[in-house]
Motif scaffolding. Structure first.
Motif, PDB file in Angstrom:
ATOM      1  N   VAL A 249       0.833  -1.115   0.133  1.00  0.00           N
ATOM      2  CA  VAL A 249       0.133  -0.081  -0.089  1.00  0.00           C
ATOM      3  C   VAL A 249       0.852   1.159  -0.245  1.00  0.00           C
ATOM      4  N   GLU A 250       0.622   1.914  -1.055  1.00  0.00           N
ATOM      5  CA  GLU A 250       1.649   3.446  -1.054  1.00  0.00           C
ATOM      6  C   GLU A 250       0.809   4.285  -1.440  1.00  0.00           C
ATOM      7  N   ARG A 251       1.244   5.520  -0.414  1.00  0.00           N
ATOM      8  CA  ARG A 251       0.289   6.779  -0.301  1.00  0.00           C
ATOM      9  C   ARG A 251       0.426   7.334  -1.633  1.00  0.00           C
ATOM     10  N   GLY A 256       9.332   5.805  -3.612  1.00  0.00           N
ATOM     11  CA  GLY A 256       9.885   6.475  -2.341  1.00  0.00           C
ATOM     12  C   GLY A 256      10.804   7.521  -2.836  1.00  0.00           C
ATOM     13  N   GLN A 257      11.737   7.858  -1.824  1.00  0.00           N
ATOM     14  CA  GLN A 257      12.644   8.710  -2.214  1.00  0.00           C
ATOM     15  C   GLN A 257      13.546   8.405  -3.085  1.00  0.00           C
ATOM     16  N   ALA A 258      14.000   7.048  -3.523  1.00  0.00           N
ATOM     17  CA  ALA A 258      14.847   6.707  -4.254  1.00  0.00           C
ATOM     18  C   ALA A 258      14.253   6.891  -5.832  1.00  0.00           C
ATOM     19  N   GLU A 265      24.438   5.843  -7.734  1.00  0.00           N
ATOM     20  CA  GLU A 265      25.822   5.433  -7.979  1.00  0.00           C
ATOM     21  C   GLU A 265      26.111   4.048  -7.215  1.00  0.00           C
ATOM     22  N   ASN A 266      25.771   4.174  -6.146  1.00  0.00           N
ATOM     23  CA  ASN A 266      26.252   3.182  -5.131  1.00  0.00           C
ATOM     24  C   ASN A 266      25.429   1.871  -5.046  1.00  0.00           C
ATOM     25  N   TYR A 267      24.442   1.615  -5.628  1.00  0.00           N
ATOM     26  CA  TYR A 267      23.407   0.470  -5.655  1.00  0.00           C
ATOM     27  C   TYR A 267      24.431  -0.904  -6.367  1.00  0.00           C
ATOM     28  N   SER A 332       9.975  11.433   5.223  1.00  0.00           N
ATOM     29  CA  SER A 332       9.793  12.727   3.971  1.00  0.00           C
ATOM     30  C   SER A 332      10.670  13.891   4.403  1.00  0.00           C
ATOM     31  N   TYR A 333      10.801  14.685   3.466  1.00  0.00           N
ATOM     32  CA  TYR A 333      11.594  15.810   3.556  1.00  0.00           C
ATOM     33  C   TYR A 333      10.816  16.712   4.538  1.00  0.00           C
ATOM     34  N   ARG A 334      11.802  17.497   5.265  1.00  0.00           N
ATOM     35  CA  ARG A 334      11.497  18.410   6.343  1.00  0.00           C
ATOM     36  C   ARG A 334      11.161  19.782   5.663  1.00  0.00           C
ATOM     37  N   GLY A 376      23.631  17.138  -3.547  1.00  0.00           N
ATOM     38  CA  GLY A 376      24.634  17.073  -4.482  1.00  0.00           C
ATOM     39  C   GLY A 376      24.339  16.483  -5.776  1.00  0.00           C
ATOM     40  N   GLN A 377      23.646  15.322  -5.753  1.00  0.00           N
ATOM     41  CA  GLN A 377      22.884  14.744  -6.843  1.00  0.00           C
ATOM     42  C   GLN A 377      22.345  15.454  -7.775  1.00  0.00           C
ATOM     43  N   ALA A 378      21.245  16.427  -6.893  1.00  0.00           N
ATOM     44  CA  ALA A 378      20.324  17.203  -7.843  1.00  0.00           C
ATOM     45  C   ALA A 378      21.354  18.365  -8.508  1.00  0.00           C
TER      46      ALA A 378
HETATM   47  C1  LIG Z   1      17.490  12.665  -3.928  1.00  0.00           C
HETATM   48  C2  LIG Z   1      17.622  11.574  -3.102  1.00  0.00           C
HETATM   49  C3  LIG Z   1      18.770  10.740  -3.596  1.00  0.00           C
HETATM   50  C4  LIG Z   1      19.399   9.654  -3.011  1.00  0.00           C
HETATM   51  N1  LIG Z   1      20.340   8.734  -3.250  1.00  0.00           N
HETATM   52  C5  LIG Z   1      20.762   7.697  -2.866  1.00  0.00           C
HETATM   53  C6  LIG Z   1      21.763   6.988  -3.468  1.00  0.00           C
HETATM   54  O1  LIG Z   1      22.749   7.427  -4.457  1.00  0.00           O
HETATM   55  N2  LIG Z   1      22.263   6.072  -2.699  1.00  0.00           N
HETATM   56  C7  LIG Z   1      21.751   5.315  -1.641  1.00  0.00           C
HETATM   57  O2  LIG Z   1      21.901   4.477  -1.270  1.00  0.00           O
HETATM   58  N3  LIG Z   1      20.365   6.134  -1.209  1.00  0.00           N
HETATM   59  C8  LIG Z   1      20.219   7.284  -1.774  1.00  0.00           C
HETATM   60  N4  LIG Z   1      19.160   7.878  -1.265  1.00  0.00           N
HETATM   61  C9  LIG Z   1      18.332   7.479   0.024  1.00  0.00           C
HETATM   62  C10 LIG Z   1      17.281   6.380  -0.222  1.00  0.00           C
HETATM   63  O3  LIG Z   1      16.761   6.831  -1.398  1.00  0.00           O
HETATM   64  C11 LIG Z   1      16.667   6.023   0.939  1.00  0.00           C
HETATM   65  O4  LIG Z   1      17.513   5.489   1.857  1.00  0.00           O
HETATM   66  C12 LIG Z   1      15.664   4.874   0.368  1.00  0.00           C
HETATM   67  O5  LIG Z   1      14.740   5.493  -0.409  1.00  0.00           O
HETATM   68  C13 LIG Z   1      14.700   4.400   1.762  1.00  0.00           C
HETATM   69  O6  LIG Z   1      13.729   3.566   1.333  1.00  0.00           O
HETATM   70  P1  LIG Z   1      12.620   3.184   2.281  1.00  0.00           P
HETATM   71  O7  LIG Z   1      11.736   2.394   1.251  1.00  0.00           O
HETATM   72  O8  LIG Z   1      12.977   2.754   3.618  1.00  0.00           O
HETATM   73  O9  LIG Z   1      11.906   4.674   2.230  1.00  0.00           O
HETATM   74  P2  LIG Z   1      11.403   5.539   1.317  1.00  0.00           P
HETATM   75  O10 LIG Z   1      12.190   5.742   0.049  1.00  0.00           O
HETATM   76  O11 LIG Z   1      11.171   7.099   2.116  1.00  0.00           O
HETATM   77  O12 LIG Z   1       9.680   5.184   0.915  1.00  0.00           O
HETATM   78  C14 LIG Z   1       8.758   5.144   1.649  1.00  0.00           C
HETATM   79  C15 LIG Z   1       7.346   5.200   0.969  1.00  0.00           C
HETATM   80  O13 LIG Z   1       6.221   4.808   1.947  1.00  0.00           O
HETATM   81  C16 LIG Z   1       5.467   5.790   1.510  1.00  0.00           C
HETATM   82  N5  LIG Z   1       4.659   6.130   2.681  1.00  0.00           N
HETATM   83  C17 LIG Z   1       4.835   6.746   3.847  1.00  0.00           C
HETATM   84  N6  LIG Z   1       4.065   6.855   4.838  1.00  0.00           N
HETATM   85  C18 LIG Z   1       2.847   5.999   4.210  1.00  0.00           C
HETATM   86  C19 LIG Z   1       1.383   5.880   4.709  1.00  0.00           C
HETATM   87  N7  LIG Z   1       1.098   6.282   5.912  1.00  0.00           N
HETATM   88  N8  LIG Z   1       0.885   5.055   3.771  1.00  0.00           N
HETATM   89  C20 LIG Z   1       1.024   4.688   2.627  1.00  0.00           C
HETATM   90  N9  LIG Z   1       2.444   4.971   2.104  1.00  0.00           N
HETATM   91  C21 LIG Z   1       3.263   5.711   2.885  1.00  0.00           C
HETATM   92  C22 LIG Z   1       5.855   6.928   0.958  1.00  0.00           C
HETATM   93  O14 LIG Z   1       5.130   7.725   0.063  1.00  0.00           O
HETATM   94  C23 LIG Z   1       7.130   6.499   0.129  1.00  0.00           C
HETATM   95  O15 LIG Z   1       6.738   6.331  -1.255  1.00  0.00           O
HETATM   96  C24 LIG Z   1      18.824   9.054  -1.673  1.00  0.00           C
HETATM   97  C25 LIG Z   1      17.645   9.933  -1.378  1.00  0.00           C
HETATM   98  C26 LIG Z   1      16.864  10.868  -1.975  1.00  0.00           C
HETATM   99  C27 LIG Z   1      15.792  11.625  -1.710  1.00  0.00           C
END
Ligand SMILES: Cc1cc2nc3c(=O)[nH]c(=O)nc-3n(C[C@H](O)[C@H](O)[C@H](O)COP(=O)(O)OP(=O)(O)OC[C@H]3O[C@@H](n4cnc5c(N)ncnc54)[C@H](O)[C@@H]3O)c2cc1C
Length: 546
Positions: A249-251, A256-258, A265-267, A332-334, A376-378
């Motif tokens: 279930v995704e909001r 997500g952030q990824a 680059e590091n996956y 989520s972003y502050r 930095g990536q942005a």
């Molecule tokens: C711009 C950017 C670049 C990055 N680059 C790298 C990189 O190069 N290498 C690296 O290793 N890491 C990188 N990261 C970090 C990496 O993306 C995160 O560590 C990773 O995405 C975490 O995964 P996650 O699934 O735990 O959470 P998230 O990616 O945050 O996903 C969480 C998901 O849950 C959903 N959600 C939240 N609350 C609810 C709810 N109540 N109901 C339903 N859905 C909900 C959100 O909408 C979101 O889609 C980067 C992050 C960003 C923002």
């Protein structure tokens, strides 16, 4: 689509393809990677689908692997075949990792009945079996500085829905609005591939009109995964592939952030990096292939324990039950509280979202706030479009917060500059951002600069208030799990089982946490995916003893 710089070979491939597949498919031929990419872009805008891409390896300018890599951004679901000479088989094998190659064909491919058609038949039948998006493209008519228009574009892009953008004031946009019977007072207007018009649609309306699932097919599952980032998608892939009835279930949109990252680059396994969109598309395909249900635009707002069932509540009041739950809600972003930023959000001020807006930043001056890798990536990504990119960072240097490889990359890009000891203290504009006020934290001096674009990457927080009183969290809201739950060797409050919580298990038995939402997690794509997989292993252990 076939691309080969040797006109003779190119014609021969196209001829053989046409002979067998010409009735059901259009065969498009190009003689360079650039020309082929132009053709693919055009097809994408028209809403055409591409089934198979056959590319020659040795081409001047852009070789076949580089071409296929870029073609994947446009058509991630297209099957990829590399045409090589015997001497280049090493490169073809390498390409399996870089571009997820489906097959490599050795030249010559004669007789095609033996060497070409069996391969293509199989790829085409795999391609046909996959659930794909509608053929015609969605159209979005909106205003560049309307916050909702920008959110809708972001939503479509993150869900990999091809759309075409029309400015509401341009003649094309006006014509479309007229055809849709819209007055233009409420924007955006979204025209579905079937020709239905939605005025200022919600995410849920958008999701259902573009064919994304929003309702569960069952009342009861073995596993509910909350959150569709790398951790959630990882859990869905492993859960479904190991036979668990799994729903994710995704909001908003999966990824997500990824999913917002222009290049990871590091996956592991992607030596040349991979875009978040590509990784998400593949993970979605993989999870669906194994039978996981993926629901988007469903916000989870509650978790209840009902005997051995775990009940998940949605914002609209609906519920689903399961034996187990994996919390993968990430962070989520502050938001930055400086005066004016709130009003300008979506009108030149964006949190994290750079990919959708990038094209509009062409030739302009951009400011980025943040000192970590995401900023930095942005900067690296936007520097390709913008005239200048200025990174504003409060610290005295980037060294403490950003990876060394990124700092090196940034130093080599001429149009990126870094201003340390600097913070944004105000923003202003009428329809859209016009000025930023910056403060030098070492001297206190302030300065107002003209700015149309500001992207903020200022750290993130878990949004887990809805778990209050149910699942133990730390002071910052991160979910505590496994050994971290035991204080001085004691079991968590209310824990009734005669075993300690498993490694990723929360204070509620059968509820697990994976990825960034977990207290003390690594905040990396690889660790999130790994924890998603590990949580599924612990789900099995829990179910065995249920
Ligand atoms: C711009 C950017 C670049 C990055 N680059 C790298 C990189 O190069 N290498 C690296 O290793 N890491 C990188 N990261 C970090 C990496 O993306 C995160 O560590 C990773 O995405 C975490 O995964 P996650 O699934 O735990 O959470 P998230 O990616 O945050 O996903 C969480 C998901 O849950 C959903 N959600 C939240 N609350 C609810 C709810 N109540 N109901 C339903 N859905 C909900 C959100 O909408 C979101 O889609 C980067 C992050 C960003 C923002």
């Amino acid at each position: 689509m076939t691309v080969d710089d040797d006109a003779g070979v190119s014609r021969a491939v196209a001829r053989d393809l046409r002979r067998r597949y010409g009735e059901q498919h259009r065969i498009v031929r190009a003689e360079s990677g650039d020309a082929a990419l132009d053709a693919l872009r055009e097809m994408r805008l028209r809403g055409d689908e591409v089934a198979v891409i056959v590319a020659d390896y040795r081409m001047p300018g852009m070789n076949g692997i580089e071409f296929l890599e870029r073609a994947m951004d446009l058509y991630p679901a297209a099957r990829r075949v590399l045409l090589t000479a015997y001497a280049d088989t090493g490169a073809a094998i390498d390409a399996i990792n870089v571009v997820d190659l489906d097959h490599y064909l050795l030249k010559p491919w004669d007789p095609p009945e033996e060497k070409l058609y069996p391969v293509l038949d199989e790829l085409l039948s795999k391609w046909r079996e996959e659930e794909r998006r509608p053929v015609h493209v969605t159209k979005v008519v909106g205003h560049r500085w309307s916050a909702r228009s920008s959110e809708v574009r972001e939503f479509l892009a993150r869900n990999q829905i091809a759309y075409r953008w029309f400015e509401s004031e341009a003649p094309d946009g006006q014509r479309l609005m007229q055809a849709a019977g819209a007055d233009g007072l409420r924007l955006p207007v979204v025209i579905t591939p079937d020709g239905d018009a939605l005025v200022e649609p919600t995410d849920a309306e958008l999701a259902s009109c573009v064919g994304l699932a929003t309702t569960p097919s069952k009342d009861f599952y073995d596993l509910i995964v909350i959150g569709g980032g790398p951790a959630g998608l990882g859990a869905a892939v492993y859960g479904a592939s190991e036979g668990l009835r799994t729903v994710l279930v995704e909001r908003t949109a999966t990824g997500g952030q990824a999913g917002q990252s222009s290049r990871i680059e590091n996956y592991l396994g992607f030596p040349d990096g991979v875009s978040g969109a590509q990784l998400t598309e593949r993970a979605r395909r993989q999870a669906t292939k194994f039978g996981a249900e993926l629901l988007t635009t469903r916000d989870v707002v509650g978790l209840d324990v009902n005997g051995s069932a775990r009940t998940v509540r949605f914002a609209d009041g609906g519920t689903i039950d399961a034996h187990t739950v994996i919390l993968a809600t990430g962070v989520s972003y502050r938001q930055l509280g400086a005066p004016g930023l709130g009003e300008m959000t979506g009108r030149g001020v964006y949190y994290g979202s750079t990919l959708t807006e990038a094209a509009a930043c062409l030739g302009q001056d951009i400011y980025i706030v943040g000192g970590a890798n995401s900023a930095g990536q942005a900067a690296v990504f936007l520097s390709r479009h913008a005239r200048s990119v200025t990174i504003l960072c409060r610290g005295v240097s980037l060294e403490r917060s950003m990876s060394y490889y990124l700092i090196q990359q940034i130093r080599q890009i001429g149009n990126i500059s870094v201003r340390t000891c600097t913070e944004v203290i105000a923003a202003e504009g009428s329809d859209h951002l016009e000025n930023l006020t910056l403060r030098d934290t070492s001297t206190g001096a302030t300065e107002t600069v003209g700015a149309q674009w500001l992207f903020l990457f200022i750290g993130a927080a878990p949004l887990t208030d809805w778990l209050d009183g149910v699942v133990d969290r730390d002071a910052r809201g991160f979910v505590v799990a496994g050994p971290d739950l035991s204080v001085d060797g004691d079991r968590p409050r209310g824990w009734e089982l005669d075993r300690a919580p498993y490694h990723l298990e929360t204070s509620v038995p059968g509820v697990f946490v994976a990825g960034d939402a977990r207290a003390e997690s690594a905040k990396r794509v690889a660790s999130a995916v790994g924890e998603g997989a590990m949580a599924v292993m612990l789900v099995h252990r829990y179910l065995e003893k249920l």
